[in-house]
Write a protein that holds these residues in place. Structure first.
Motif, mmCIF file in Angstrom:
data_model
loop_
_atom_site.group_PDB
_atom_site.id
_atom_site.type_symbol
_atom_site.label_atom_id
_atom_site.label_comp_id
_atom_site.label_asym_id
_atom_site.label_seq_id
_atom_site.Cartn_x
_atom_site.Cartn_y
_atom_site.Cartn_z
ATOM 1 N N GLU A 107 0.844 -1.198 0.000
ATOM 2 C CA GLU A 107 0.000 0.000 0.000
ATOM 3 C C GLU A 107 0.874 1.241 0.000
ATOM 4 O O GLU A 107 1.979 1.252 0.557
ATOM 5 C CB GLU A 107 -0.880 -0.014 1.268
ATOM 6 C CG GLU A 107 -1.738 1.237 1.409
ATOM 7 C CD GLU A 107 -2.809 1.130 2.482
ATOM 8 O OE1 GLU A 107 -2.799 0.144 3.243
ATOM 9 O OE2 GLU A 107 -3.643 2.038 2.552
ATOM 10 N N ASN A 138 -6.603 1.546 2.788
ATOM 11 C CA ASN A 138 -7.376 2.780 2.967
ATOM 12 C C ASN A 138 -6.946 3.849 1.962
ATOM 13 O O ASN A 138 -7.748 4.697 1.556
ATOM 14 C CB ASN A 138 -7.221 3.302 4.391
ATOM 15 C CG ASN A 138 -7.772 2.319 5.418
ATOM 16 O OD1 ASN A 138 -8.528 1.401 5.075
ATOM 17 N ND2 ASN A 138 -7.407 2.498 6.672
ATOM 18 N N ASN A 171 -11.995 -1.201 -0.922
ATOM 19 C CA ASN A 171 -11.296 -1.673 0.274
ATOM 20 C C ASN A 171 -12.068 -1.296 1.528
ATOM 21 O O ASN A 171 -12.450 -0.129 1.697
ATOM 22 C CB ASN A 171 -9.905 -1.019 0.363
ATOM 23 C CG ASN A 171 -9.173 -1.406 1.639
ATOM 24 O OD1 ASN A 171 -8.716 -2.538 1.774
ATOM 25 N ND2 ASN A 171 -9.089 -0.485 2.590
ATOM 26 N N GLU A 172 -12.323 -2.272 2.379
ATOM 27 C CA GLU A 172 -12.924 -2.044 3.706
ATOM 28 C C GLU A 172 -14.026 -0.990 3.670
ATOM 29 O O GLU A 172 -14.046 -0.058 4.479
ATOM 30 C CB GLU A 172 -11.845 -1.662 4.729
ATOM 31 C CG GLU A 172 -10.918 -2.805 5.021
ATOM 32 C CD GLU A 172 -9.960 -2.587 6.200
ATOM 33 O OE1 GLU A 172 -9.896 -1.466 6.747
ATOM 34 O OE2 GLU A 172 -9.269 -3.550 6.561
ATOM 35 N N TYR A 231 -6.351 -8.501 11.743
ATOM 36 C CA TYR A 231 -5.036 -8.285 12.352
ATOM 37 C C TYR A 231 -5.076 -8.848 13.762
ATOM 38 O O TYR A 231 -5.992 -8.535 14.522
ATOM 39 C CB TYR A 231 -4.687 -6.799 12.368
ATOM 40 C CG TYR A 231 -4.464 -6.245 10.968
ATOM 41 C CD1 TYR A 231 -3.225 -6.362 10.348
ATOM 42 C CD2 TYR A 231 -5.510 -5.652 10.251
ATOM 43 C CE1 TYR A 231 -3.022 -5.894 9.056
ATOM 44 C CE2 TYR A 231 -5.316 -5.181 8.954
ATOM 45 C CZ TYR A 231 -4.059 -5.306 8.360
ATOM 46 O OH TYR A 231 -3.859 -4.841 7.090
ATOM 47 N N GLU A 252 -5.936 -9.221 3.640
ATOM 48 C CA GLU A 252 -5.093 -8.531 4.627
ATOM 49 C C GLU A 252 -5.062 -9.397 5.863
ATOM 50 O O GLU A 252 -6.107 -9.645 6.489
ATOM 51 C CB GLU A 252 -5.629 -7.138 4.970
ATOM 52 C CG GLU A 252 -5.380 -6.131 3.880
ATOM 53 C CD GLU A 252 -5.772 -4.704 4.266
ATOM 54 O OE1 GLU A 252 -5.634 -4.328 5.452
ATOM 55 O OE2 GLU A 252 -6.234 -3.983 3.376
ATOM 56 N N GLN A 286 1.816 -6.090 5.540
ATOM 57 C CA GLN A 286 2.132 -5.791 4.159
ATOM 58 C C GLN A 286 3.501 -6.383 3.834
ATOM 59 O O GLN A 286 4.094 -7.019 4.684
ATOM 60 C CB GLN A 286 2.080 -4.281 3.932
ATOM 61 C CG GLN A 286 0.693 -3.704 4.232
ATOM 62 C CD GLN A 286 0.527 -2.228 3.852
ATOM 63 O OE1 GLN A 286 1.374 -1.621 3.205
ATOM 64 N NE2 GLN A 286 -0.584 -1.640 4.302
HETATM 65 O O1 AHR Z 1 -2.780 -2.531 6.096
HETATM 66 C C1 AHR Z 1 -3.046 -1.334 6.774
HETATM 67 C C2 AHR Z 1 -4.516 -0.947 6.705
HETATM 68 O O2 AHR Z 1 -5.276 -1.831 7.468
HETATM 69 C C3 AHR Z 1 -5.156 -0.976 5.351
HETATM 70 O O3 AHR Z 1 -4.946 0.190 4.654
HETATM 71 C C4 AHR Z 1 -6.603 -1.137 5.649
HETATM 72 O O4 AHR Z 1 -7.287 -1.809 4.636
HETATM 73 C C5 AHR Z 1 -6.604 -1.880 6.980
HETATM 74 O O5 AHR Z 1 -7.461 -1.303 7.890
#
Ligand code: AHR
Length: 496
Positions: free
Chosen positions: A27, A72, A172-173, A244, A292, A346
């Motif tokens: 990103e 994002n 995305n999201e 995450y 992700e 990432q």
């Molecule tokens: O990977 C960091 C961020 O985490 C990304 O931009 C977003 O999609 C997620 O919230």
């Protein structure tokens, strides 16, 4: 010494393992693109500015695809800013990470970078500030033969041949209130349907990914997923999952059982997929794209104060983090019937196991389990039987001390078994029992340590790596391994 058994049978399969399960995510955030992938100021960069040390480390890990440009960031990005002569590209205030975006690196640089790594590009279209027209235009720019406006623009920019990008994320999201241009599930589902429809009209060979929930704690989960799928089902091929993991409360016993949460998340979404398919009376299948995933709880700074390439979310990864990553990879294999894509978030500097300085690169603990699984999980995922002692956890109740996955390639006869010993105290004497006849053991690799907080530093970069260990004898279809506490072991086999 406590004991355990792992029973394998190469005919007891789950599903073929999709190579795309070993993919990454890049990103425009912090120092992922700038100073990570691209750093013309570095002596380690080639004439295009690509960091060749990072590229080599990624080649060694074997990424099938890399998703780009966000995240994002995507939801405020005009892809036209990042193509054409560099001197004419605009500098922008980048709102997602409060940074300054120079646009020196854009779609064409990314495609070239992917070719250099030997990985497939997975692009994303902006569903925040972006229109469905701009989404279709980007597909034309990337994939159409010359003869129409955007394909000709690509040729004018130096790329007469189509890039042939197969995988496309539609936003995305979009469920997150933090997302630029956030929509509710109905509005997003309807927009995604129209975007994917136009994108597939431009190029019917592409595969599209619909935004699923940003995590399983979202108040709209899993309704978001159901509603968005009900709108867009026939025009999408994957539903995204993001997650995450972290150990903020310093409960290592529970953290080391994180696979329980990962599996539950997949199971729920698999149920949603089945429900919507039945509701739609559809012949079409939609799979999961975990595009992700990563451990992320230490490096929390995410606002760049309008700097170029600020240091954001640069996590230090220790032993326990690596063991959670290894379990994640085990879950990918165990759920390979429904999981077809997974992108670690990432690939460099931002929440990544690769960190760069202008003159060097540090590989952190979790780099190694990914490399071992990505390079060796081939063919079919196997349904493994595990008998092991239980560990009591606050978060998940009693869990098995061993977290295991296995693969077998019927074409080559090669196999692999990946084992995490979650115990913080006990070595487990573990019998591997091949019920359909034992293969020959090729190599055994292991990462282990006594301190879950141990990590690699620039001064001592090899405190935590995967080491080759002795290969035990195989007799009567069985081999016995002493699996140390807090360890990851990869057992690689060849046909006997
Ligand atoms: O990977 C960091 C961020 O985490 C990304 O931009 C977003 O999609 C997620 O919230």
């Amino acid at each position: 010494m406590p004991t355990a058994q792992i029973l394998l049978d190469s005919s007891r399969t789950i599903a073929p393992i999709s190579p795309l399960l070993f993919s990454g995510f890049a990103e425009h955030m912090g120092r992922c693109v700038y100073e990570g992938m691209y750093d013309p100021a570095s002596p380690l960069a080639d004439e295009r500015g690509f960091r060749m040390d990072v590229i080599q480390a990624m080649r060694d890990q074997g990424y099938a695809a890399v998703r780009y440009p966000g995240g994002n960031f995507l939801s405020g990005y005009n892809w036209l800013d990042g193509v054409g002569p560099k001197a004419e590209r605009p500098r922008r205030r980048e709102l997602a990470w409060q940074s300054t975006e120079t646009n020196e690196f854009g779609t064409n640089e990314f495609i070239e970078w992917c070719r250099e790594v030997g990985t497939a590009p997975m692009l994303a279209v902006n569903m925040g500030t972006g229109t469905i027209q701009a989404a279709a235009d980007l597909v034309e720019y990337c994939n159409s033969p010359t003869g129409t406006y955007y394909a000709d623009l690509r040729a004018k920019h130096g790329y007469p041949e189509p890039h042939n990008v197969k995988y496309w994320c539609v936003g995305n999201e979009m469920d997150g209130p933090w997302q630029i241009g956030h929509l509710d599930a109905h509005a997003y589902g309807a927009k995604a349907l129209e975007a994917a429809k136009m994108m597939k009209w431009i190029d019917p060979t592409i595969e599209t990914v619909l935004c699923g929930s940003s995590n399983d704690m979202m108040p709209t989960y899993p309704e978001w997923d159901r509603i968005a799928l009900e709108h867009a089902w026939e025009k999408v091929d994957y539903l995204s999952i993001h997650y995450y993991a972290g150990n903020r409360d310093n409960d290592t016993t529970s953290f080391l059982a994180s696979a329980v949460a990962f599996e539950k998340y997949v199971d729920t979404l698999e149920g949603v997929l089945r429900y919507v398919k039945a509701l739609k009376r559809s012949e079409h299948d939609v799979y999961l794209s975990w595009d992700e995933w990563q451990v992320w709880y230490k490096g929390d700074a995410v606002e760049g104060d309008w700097a170029e390439r600020p240091h954001l979310a640069e996590e230090i990864y220790n032993l326990e983090d690596a063991l959670v990553v290894a379990q994640w990879l085990n879950v990918f294999l165990r759920k390979s019937n429904v999981l077809k894509i997974a992108c670690v978030a990432q690939i460099v500097n931002i929440i990544s196991w690769i960190h760069t300085r202008t003159d060097g690169m540090l590989l952190q603990s979790s780099y190694y389990p990914f490399k071992l699984v990505s390079n060796n999980a081939r063919g079919n995922a196997l349904d493994v039987l595990v008998n092991a002692p239980k560990i009591a956890t606050k978060r998940y109740g009693d869990v098995s001390a061993l977290d295991v996955s296995a693969s077998h390639d019927p074409e080559t006869g090669a196999g692999a078994v990946f084992i995490v010993n979650r115990s913080q105290t006990d070595t487990l004497e573990t019998d591997l029992i091949w019920q359909d006849g034992a293969p020959a053991l090729r190599e055994v690799w292991q990462m282990a340590g006594t301190d879950p907080k141990e990590f690699n530093t620039w001064e001592e970069p090899n405190r935590l790596t995967a080491q080759q260990v002795d290969v035990p004898a195989v007799a009567d279809g069985k081999a016995t391994f002493a699996l140390p506490p807090m360890s990851f072991t990869a057992i690689l086999t060849v046909a006997a």
